[in-house]
Design a protein around this motif. Sequence first.
Motif, mmCIF file in Angstrom:
data_model
loop_
_atom_site.group_PDB
_atom_site.id
_atom_site.type_symbol
_atom_site.label_atom_id
_atom_site.label_comp_id
_atom_site.label_asym_id
_atom_site.label_seq_id
_atom_site.Cartn_x
_atom_site.Cartn_y
_atom_site.Cartn_z
ATOM 1 N N PRO A 1 0.823 -1.200 0.000
ATOM 2 C CA PRO A 1 0.000 0.000 0.000
ATOM 3 C C PRO A 1 0.860 1.253 0.000
ATOM 4 O O PRO A 1 1.953 1.277 0.561
ATOM 5 N N ARG B 1 -5.991 8.670 4.212
ATOM 6 C CA ARG B 1 -5.371 7.614 4.994
ATOM 7 C C ARG B 1 -4.972 6.454 4.101
ATOM 8 O O ARG B 1 -5.613 6.168 3.095
ATOM 9 N N THR B 2 -3.931 5.763 4.493
ATOM 10 C CA THR B 2 -3.451 4.600 3.752
ATOM 11 C C THR B 2 -4.326 3.392 4.075
ATOM 12 O O THR B 2 -4.492 3.054 5.253
ATOM 13 N N PRO B 3 -4.876 2.726 3.069
ATOM 14 C CA PRO B 3 -5.684 1.533 3.342
ATOM 15 C C PRO B 3 -4.805 0.377 3.801
ATOM 16 O O PRO B 3 -3.759 0.095 3.214
ATOM 17 N N ARG C 1 -5.192 -3.738 5.465
ATOM 18 C CA ARG C 1 -6.085 -4.858 5.789
ATOM 19 C C ARG C 1 -5.297 -5.922 6.520
ATOM 20 O O ARG C 1 -4.208 -6.292 6.099
ATOM 21 N N GLN D 1 -9.085 0.414 16.827
ATOM 22 C CA GLN D 1 -9.999 0.907 15.798
ATOM 23 C C GLN D 1 -11.063 1.821 16.400
ATOM 24 O O GLN D 1 -11.304 2.928 15.908
ATOM 25 N N GLN E 1 -6.694 5.586 12.844
ATOM 26 C CA GLN E 1 -6.967 6.778 12.048
ATOM 27 C C GLN E 1 -5.958 7.874 12.347
ATOM 28 O O GLN E 1 -5.467 8.560 11.437
ATOM 29 N N GLU F 1 -6.340 3.601 7.264
ATOM 30 C CA GLU F 1 -7.736 3.174 7.129
ATOM 31 C C GLU F 1 -7.720 1.652 7.207
ATOM 32 O O GLU F 1 -7.459 0.964 6.233
ATOM 33 N N THR G 1 -8.916 -2.205 7.816
ATOM 34 C CA THR G 1 -9.985 -3.202 7.714
ATOM 35 C C THR G 1 -9.542 -4.440 8.473
ATOM 36 O O THR G 1 -8.500 -5.028 8.160
ATOM 37 N N THR H 1 -1.950 -6.638 3.551
ATOM 38 C CA THR H 1 -0.946 -5.897 4.308
ATOM 39 C C THR H 1 -0.384 -6.698 5.479
ATOM 40 O O THR H 1 0.832 -6.799 5.647
#
Length: 334
Positions: A25, A34-36, A38, A56, A62, A67, A69, A88
Amino acid sequence: MRRLSLALLALALLISGCRAAATPPSTAATGGARTPVRIAMGYIPDVQFAPFYVAQARGYYQAAGLEVTIDHSDVRDALVQVGQGRLTFANAAGDEILQARAQGIPIKLVFQTFQQLPVAIFAKQSAGIKTPADLRGKTVGVPGRFGATYIGLLAVLYAAQVPADQVNIVEIGFTQAAAVREDKVDAAVGYFNNEPLLLQAEGIPVDVLPVSEYISLVSNGIIAADTLIETQPDLVRRFVSATARGLQETIADPEAAFRDALRFIPELPAERQAFELNKLKQTTALWQSAVTQQHGLGYSDPAAWETTYRFLRESGLLQAQVEVTSAFTNDLRP
């Protein structure tokens, strides 16, 4: 916590036809973007993941420009996806990481959440199983010949020098508590912060043999790809630091953390919440050890890695040599 299938990981890696040409990412953009990120947890929503839920819910991810998931879906090739940069992070244990690296999957542990393997052998007190030596000639139930429970049982037998062929190991699926309750097996292997608590809540006295009392195996934590660590160490640090804050606050106030966790476990019925809160309180001990008192939360003990590697090799569970120090790093913790 369900373990990821390494056989499927190897198959997925072969199908992919490449080792890990990752495209991680992008770093957090300016202007508030924001950088995603997961992370695959490898199990359904559960209080064992409260540190991630707290990070979270309280906005720590944040604030770190991420960001996040938290993925509870059945991602069977998660370690492959992490190695390739398509995912990630993932949640995995030391034996999985060593076996993955033996198959050419370039991943390592960056933050060891669980300092103690939560697996335990348990039995009714009437069975007279007080030590691993008492398992000789007994029937011991495991969900299957895979995953953390099976590895944990073999590790205890290995440490106690009890040959596995002197124990009747039977596959019973995920029915460990019921199998012990109904005397279908003499003992079973589960998680000492789960099945034994269920039986005790029913008024059934049990003896519990935690794996960590007999052998130090590297338990679960956050894994990342070598490529991501090399090219974007700041991203890894930000995720790890936010998670570490969630972990610290969960240990300090598990009741408040449980309230946050409920937002992420919508299926949990109200009548089970008291049990799950107690489970979380029991779990906080698994995130701490003498090692973390000295080095801080998330530290991965090199000695435990050597023990895990030696057990896997001498038990024939790991067929190839692996450079143990390549499987983890403590350099990205806060």
